[in-house]
Design a protein around this motif. Sequence first.
Motif, PDB file in Angstrom:
ATOM      1  N   ALA A   2      17.541  15.903 -12.440  1.00  0.00           N
ATOM      2  CA  ALA A   2      17.299  16.962 -11.466  1.00  0.00           C
ATOM      3  C   ALA A   2      17.027  16.369 -10.085  1.00  0.00           C
TER       4      ALA A   2
ATOM      5  N   ALA B 276      20.306  15.127  -8.668  1.00  0.00           N
ATOM      6  CA  ALA B 276      21.115  16.276  -8.246  1.00  0.00           C
ATOM      7  C   ALA B 276      20.612  16.815  -6.913  1.00  0.00           C
TER       8      ALA B 276
ATOM      9  N   THR C 105      22.668  16.745  -3.422  1.00  0.00           N
ATOM     10  CA  THR C 105      22.910  17.987  -2.687  1.00  0.00           C
ATOM     11  C   THR C 105      22.485  17.828  -1.225  1.00  0.00           C
TER      12      THR C 105
ATOM     13  N   VAL D 231      24.298  18.826 -10.938  1.00  0.00           N
ATOM     14  CA  VAL D 231      23.610  20.102 -11.157  1.00  0.00           C
ATOM     15  C   VAL D 231      23.984  20.668 -12.527  1.00  0.00           C
TER      16      VAL D 231
ATOM     17  N   SER E 248      22.280  18.708 -15.131  1.00  0.00           N
ATOM     18  CA  SER E 248      20.847  19.007 -15.138  1.00  0.00           C
ATOM     19  C   SER E 248      20.551  20.300 -15.880  1.00  0.00           C
TER      20      SER E 248
END
Length: 177
Positions: free
Chosen positions: A85, A88, A92, A103, A106
């Motif tokens: 997470a 990700a 992002t 994502v 995750s």
Amino acid sequence: MRTAGRREAPGESVAGRTQARWDRKEPGHGIPESGRPGRPAGEEQRQSYRPLWVEEPARRHPTPDPVRAAVVRAVLVIAVTLIQAMVAFLCTLAGSWAAFPMVISSVASTVVATWAVVDVWVTRQVWSQRYGVVSEPSSTARALRRERRARRRQERAALREQERIRRTGGAGRLSHS
């Protein structure tokens, strides 16, 4: 776990405490007594050995092995999920092409982590049901069972008595019918 407090002499130096600890730990570690720095030959040790902590008995039993294994699995899966997470999120923020796959993975890892936590709960319940519950019958159930056993004992005694009479050919009876 409690730590044992140390009491020091007011004028004692750090080097003196370290040397005393070293001498106490390995009394004959290759250097003759007279050749040790900071310690004259024949000097008695002033400090006595004190443990760093005092062991206390556990108040509860340790977790059973199957439950412990499930907990370890769950912790590892949750740790990997949190790392995924975070990666990700950082992808992002950076606008990387890897953000979308991270994502998605995750989300999948979150599902697996949830399953791992449920697995811990189920494993614990199953173990408790199989091994952890000590079942004691109530006093009324015990009394009913005692009565049934006494009745069966009497019935068996009566059957044995009739068999004994039949085997003896009726001897001992007052009348032969």
